[in-house]
Design an enzyme around this catalytic site. Structure first.
Site, PDB file in Angstrom:
ATOM      1  NE  ARG A   1      -1.108   2.454   2.942  1.00 32.41           N
ATOM      2  CZ  ARG A   1      -0.545   3.552   3.411  1.00 32.41           C
ATOM      3  NH1 ARG A   1      -0.471   4.654   2.666  1.00 32.41           N
ATOM      4  NH2 ARG A   1      -0.014   3.583   4.634  1.00 32.41           N
ATOM      5  CG  ASP A   2       3.200   4.393   2.995  1.00 32.12           C
ATOM      6  OD1 ASP A   2       3.406   5.207   2.085  1.00 32.12           O
ATOM      7  OD2 ASP A   2       3.269   4.699   4.193  1.00 32.12           O
TER       8      ASP A   2
ATOM      9  CG  HIS B   1       3.680   4.749   9.328  1.00 32.21           C
ATOM     10  ND1 HIS B   1       2.954   3.829   8.591  1.00 32.21           N
ATOM     11  CD2 HIS B   1       4.097   5.669   8.427  1.00 32.21           C
ATOM     12  CE1 HIS B   1       2.942   4.167   7.307  1.00 32.21           C
ATOM     13  NE2 HIS B   1       3.630   5.299   7.186  1.00 32.21           N
TER      14      HIS B   1
ATOM     15  CB  CYS C   1       2.211  10.283   1.539  1.00 31.59           C
ATOM     16  SG  CYS C   1       0.582  11.006   1.318  1.00 31.59           S
TER      17      CYS C   1
ATOM     18  CG  ASN D   1       6.583   3.230   4.846  1.00 33.11           C
ATOM     19  OD1 ASN D   1       6.144   3.262   3.706  1.00 33.11           O
ATOM     20  ND2 ASN D   1       5.921   3.672   5.882  1.00 33.11           N
TER      21      ASN D   1
HETATM   22  P1  HMG Z   1     -12.889  14.298  -3.424  1.00 34.66           P
HETATM   23  O1  HMG Z   1     -12.569  14.642  -4.830  1.00 34.66           O
HETATM   24  O2  HMG Z   1     -13.105  15.410  -2.430  1.00 34.66           O
HETATM   25  O3  HMG Z   1     -14.094  13.253  -3.351  1.00 34.66           O
HETATM   26  O4  HMG Z   1     -11.718  13.388  -2.867  1.00 34.66           O
HETATM   27  P2  HMG Z   1     -15.642  13.404  -3.586  1.00 34.66           P
HETATM   28  O5  HMG Z   1     -16.317  12.812  -2.383  1.00 34.66           O
HETATM   29  O6  HMG Z   1     -15.984  14.802  -3.985  1.00 34.66           O
HETATM   30  O7  HMG Z   1     -15.902  12.430  -4.816  1.00 34.66           O
HETATM   31  C1  HMG Z   1     -15.366  12.733  -6.109  1.00 34.66           C
HETATM   32  C2  HMG Z   1     -15.401  11.479  -6.975  1.00 34.66           C
HETATM   33  O8  HMG Z   1     -14.536  10.473  -6.428  1.00 34.66           O
HETATM   34  C3  HMG Z   1     -16.775  10.830  -7.075  1.00 34.66           C
HETATM   35  O9  HMG Z   1     -16.841  10.185  -8.346  1.00 34.66           O
HETATM   36  C4  HMG Z   1     -16.717   9.749  -6.008  1.00 34.66           C
HETATM   37  O10 HMG Z   1     -17.587   8.650  -6.251  1.00 34.66           O
HETATM   38  C5  HMG Z   1     -15.285   9.288  -6.149  1.00 34.66           C
HETATM   39  P3  HMG Z   1     -17.559  10.855  -9.588  1.00 34.66           P
HETATM   40  O11 HMG Z   1     -18.969  11.100  -9.129  1.00 34.66           O
HETATM   41  O12 HMG Z   1     -16.810  12.142  -9.858  1.00 34.66           O
HETATM   42  O13 HMG Z   1     -17.389   9.832 -10.647  1.00 34.66           O
HETATM   43  N1  HMG Z   1     -14.806   8.716  -4.880  1.00 34.66           N
HETATM   44  C6  HMG Z   1     -14.281   7.483  -4.743  1.00 34.66           C
HETATM   45  N2  HMG Z   1     -14.039   6.509  -5.631  1.00 34.66           N
HETATM   46  C7  HMG Z   1     -13.512   5.369  -5.155  1.00 34.66           C
HETATM   47  N3  HMG Z   1     -13.232   5.158  -3.852  1.00 34.66           N
HETATM   48  C8  HMG Z   1     -13.450   6.125  -2.937  1.00 34.66           C
HETATM   49  C9  HMG Z   1     -14.001   7.349  -3.395  1.00 34.66           C
HETATM   50  N4  HMG Z   1     -14.353   8.480  -2.756  1.00 34.66           N
HETATM   51  C10 HMG Z   1     -14.837   9.305  -3.667  1.00 34.66           C
HETATM   52  N5  HMG Z   1     -13.187   5.906  -1.648  1.00 34.66           N
HETATM   53  C11 HMG Z   1     -11.022  11.558  -1.462  1.00 34.66           C
HETATM   54  C12 HMG Z   1     -11.747  12.889  -1.534  1.00 34.66           C
HETATM   55  C13 HMG Z   1     -10.879  11.204   0.014  1.00 34.66           C
HETATM   56  C14 HMG Z   1     -11.828  10.507  -2.193  1.00 34.66           C
HETATM   57  C15 HMG Z   1      -9.628  11.711  -2.133  1.00 34.66           C
HETATM   58  O14 HMG Z   1      -8.996  12.833  -1.602  1.00 34.66           O
HETATM   59  C16 HMG Z   1      -8.740  10.509  -1.957  1.00 34.66           C
HETATM   60  O15 HMG Z   1      -9.013   9.434  -2.480  1.00 34.66           O
HETATM   61  N6  HMG Z   1      -7.650  10.662  -1.208  1.00 34.66           N
HETATM   62  C17 HMG Z   1      -6.752   9.530  -0.915  1.00 34.66           C
HETATM   63  C18 HMG Z   1      -5.382  10.026  -0.646  1.00 34.66           C
HETATM   64  C19 HMG Z   1      -4.455   8.874  -0.329  1.00 34.66           C
HETATM   65  O16 HMG Z   1      -4.704   7.715  -0.642  1.00 34.66           O
HETATM   66  N7  HMG Z   1      -3.326   9.205   0.320  1.00 34.66           N
HETATM   67  C20 HMG Z   1      -2.359   8.209   0.702  1.00 34.66           C
HETATM   68  C21 HMG Z   1      -2.778   7.374   1.863  1.00 34.66           C
HETATM   69  S1  HMG Z   1      -2.488   8.149   3.439  1.00 34.66           S
HETATM   70  C22 HMG Z   1      -0.780   7.966   3.687  1.00 34.66           C
HETATM   71  O17 HMG Z   1      -0.068   7.522   2.836  1.00 34.66           O
HETATM   72  C23 HMG Z   1      -0.254   8.311   5.043  1.00 34.66           C
HETATM   73  C24 HMG Z   1       0.068   7.061   5.916  1.00 34.66           C
HETATM   74  O18 HMG Z   1       0.989   6.216   5.261  1.00 34.66           O
HETATM   75  C25 HMG Z   1       0.659   7.529   7.248  1.00 34.66           C
HETATM   76  C26 HMG Z   1       1.810   8.531   7.051  1.00 34.66           C
HETATM   77  O19 HMG Z   1       2.868   8.127   6.581  1.00 34.66           O
HETATM   78  O20 HMG Z   1       1.551   9.710   7.319  1.00 34.66           O
HETATM   79  C27 HMG Z   1      -1.186   6.260   6.217  1.00 34.66           C
HETATM   80 MG    MG Z   2       3.145   6.455   5.279  1.00 32.27          MG
END
Ligand code: HMG
Ligand code: MG
Length: 302
Positions: A18-19, A209, A242, A251
């Site tokens: 994932r990450d 993490h 990220c 990581n």
């Molecule tokens: P948004 O554009 O504000 O979403 O994004 P929305 O609610 O306005 O929806 C827009 C469109 O996206 C719609 O589709 C939704 O259906 C679709 P449309 O009508 O335009 O066809 N949609 C989705 N589709 C599939 N799965 C979903 C989903 N949600 C909405 N779940 C949103 C908001 C949260 C979706 C977006 O910002 C996003 O996906 N962000 C993910 C970011 C991410 O994955 N970051 C990395 C993970 S976190 C990380 O790495 C940190 C960690 O490792 C710890 C650390 O190191 O800090 C954990």
């Molecule tokens: Mg991370």
């Protein structure tokens, strides 16, 4: 000097699939991801983040999440998927997955860049979703991003991180994974924050993490062990980062954590040769070199 405080065992939560992969620009073939995951499990990994049910527009690399989960869930492993919102959870409920990770940043700016909401709005939106997950019997992990530093806001105060962790504890999550998202924390900061969290939230599973941007992750892990932490997220090959934390690298590498722990007599249950063979599977598709100390020697001696 007093002896170092070491746990008998540590648990590695493998986050490579994932990450590790989410930040790769070129799409890693789904079948390669599956083989990577299954080989990681075969090495002894018993907790792993498989993938994310996030928007494929925001993170195209995770667009095959449903297929990955379908093929890679096994009963001998706690398999997590990340989900940011209700749409993500609808997708989770269509699978057999029983463990979900939600994620929120202490820093408002990071949270907006990552999931397009303020931290407070995220908490309000997640509360009913976490309630439902708990009612349905899911294991819930809350990932706390920018717990030490934010790429946009700078230093984060420990009391702000603690306050966010307490909000999740009150919602009944099972585990907190507390992240140095940009790999900026030093061992004193790691020790201080985890000592604080351990004393304020004694009943929760607490996981560290560390990203390894400045090569301080192993030192931070040792410092966190002194604070009583025995669960560590890591990524095979040190892959990852990220997409919304500019400049942050992967990581800490699983194989380096395992090597350090086992050399000190701390058991991990993980086979280093098999971890290295899992990295061999994914390495041809990764855009940057695998630089972990253990893997470089493994390649030289092949
Ligand atoms: P948004 O554009 O504000 O979403 O994004 P929305 O609610 O306005 O929806 C827009 C469109 O996206 C719609 O589709 C939704 O259906 C679709 P449309 O009508 O335009 O066809 N949609 C989705 N589709 C599939 N799965 C979903 C989903 N949600 C909405 N779940 C949103 C908001 C949260 C979706 C977006 O910002 C996003 O996906 N962000 C993910 C970011 C991410 O994955 N970051 C990395 C993970 S976190 C990380 O790495 C940190 C960690 O490792 C710890 C650390 O190191 O800090 C954990
Ligand atoms: Mg991370």
């Amino acid at each position: 000097m007093d002896k170092l405080k070491l746990p008998e065992n540590i648990t590695i939560i493998e986050v490579g699939p994932r990450d590790g992969l989410q930040n790769e620009k070129n799409f890693v073939p789904t079948e390669t991801k599956k083989e990577f995951i299954l080989r990681l499990k075969d090495s002894g990994i018993r907790e792993m983040e498989l993938t994310s049910f996030v928007s494929p527009k925001w993170v195209p690399q995770m667009q095959d999440a449903g297929d990955i989960v379908e093929s890679c869930l096994t009963s001998d492993s706690r398999d997590f998927v990340l989900a940011p919102n209700e749409r993500g959870l609808q997708r989770v409920y269509e699978t057999g997955c029983r463990a979900v990770a939600v994620f929120v940043g202490v820093s408002n700016t990071f949270n907006q860049k990552n999931i397009n909401k303020t931290t407070e709005d995220s908490l309000n939106d997640l509360e009913p979703l976490i309630n439902e997950l708990k009612e349905r019997g899911y294991f819930v992990r809350a990932c706390i991003s920018t717990a030490f530093y934010c790429p946009y806001e700078g230093k984060i105060l420990p009391e702000d991180t603690l306050a966010l962790c307490k909000r999740f504890a009150d919602m009944g999550v099972d585990e907190l994974s507390v992240a140095d998202t940009v790999g900026r924390a030093n061992p004193l900061e790691a020790h201080a924050l985890f000592t604080l969290l351990k004393s304020e939230l004694p009943g929760l599973l607490l996981t560290a993490h560390f990203h390894d941007t400045r090569k301080m992750a192993l030192a931070n892990i040792l410092a966190s062990m002194q604070a009583g932490v025995d669960r560590f997220d890591s990524s095979a090959g040190g892959l990852g980062g990220c997409p919304f934390a500019p400049g942050a690298t992967g990581n800490v590498a699983t194989e380096d954590v395992v090597f350090m722990a086992e050399e000190m007599g701390v058991k991990t249950g993980i086979d280093l040769e098999k971890i290295s063979q899992a990295i061999d599977v994914v390495k041809p598709f990764i855009s940057r070199p695998v630089e972990s100390g253990y893997y470089r020697l493994y390649e030289l001696n092949k």
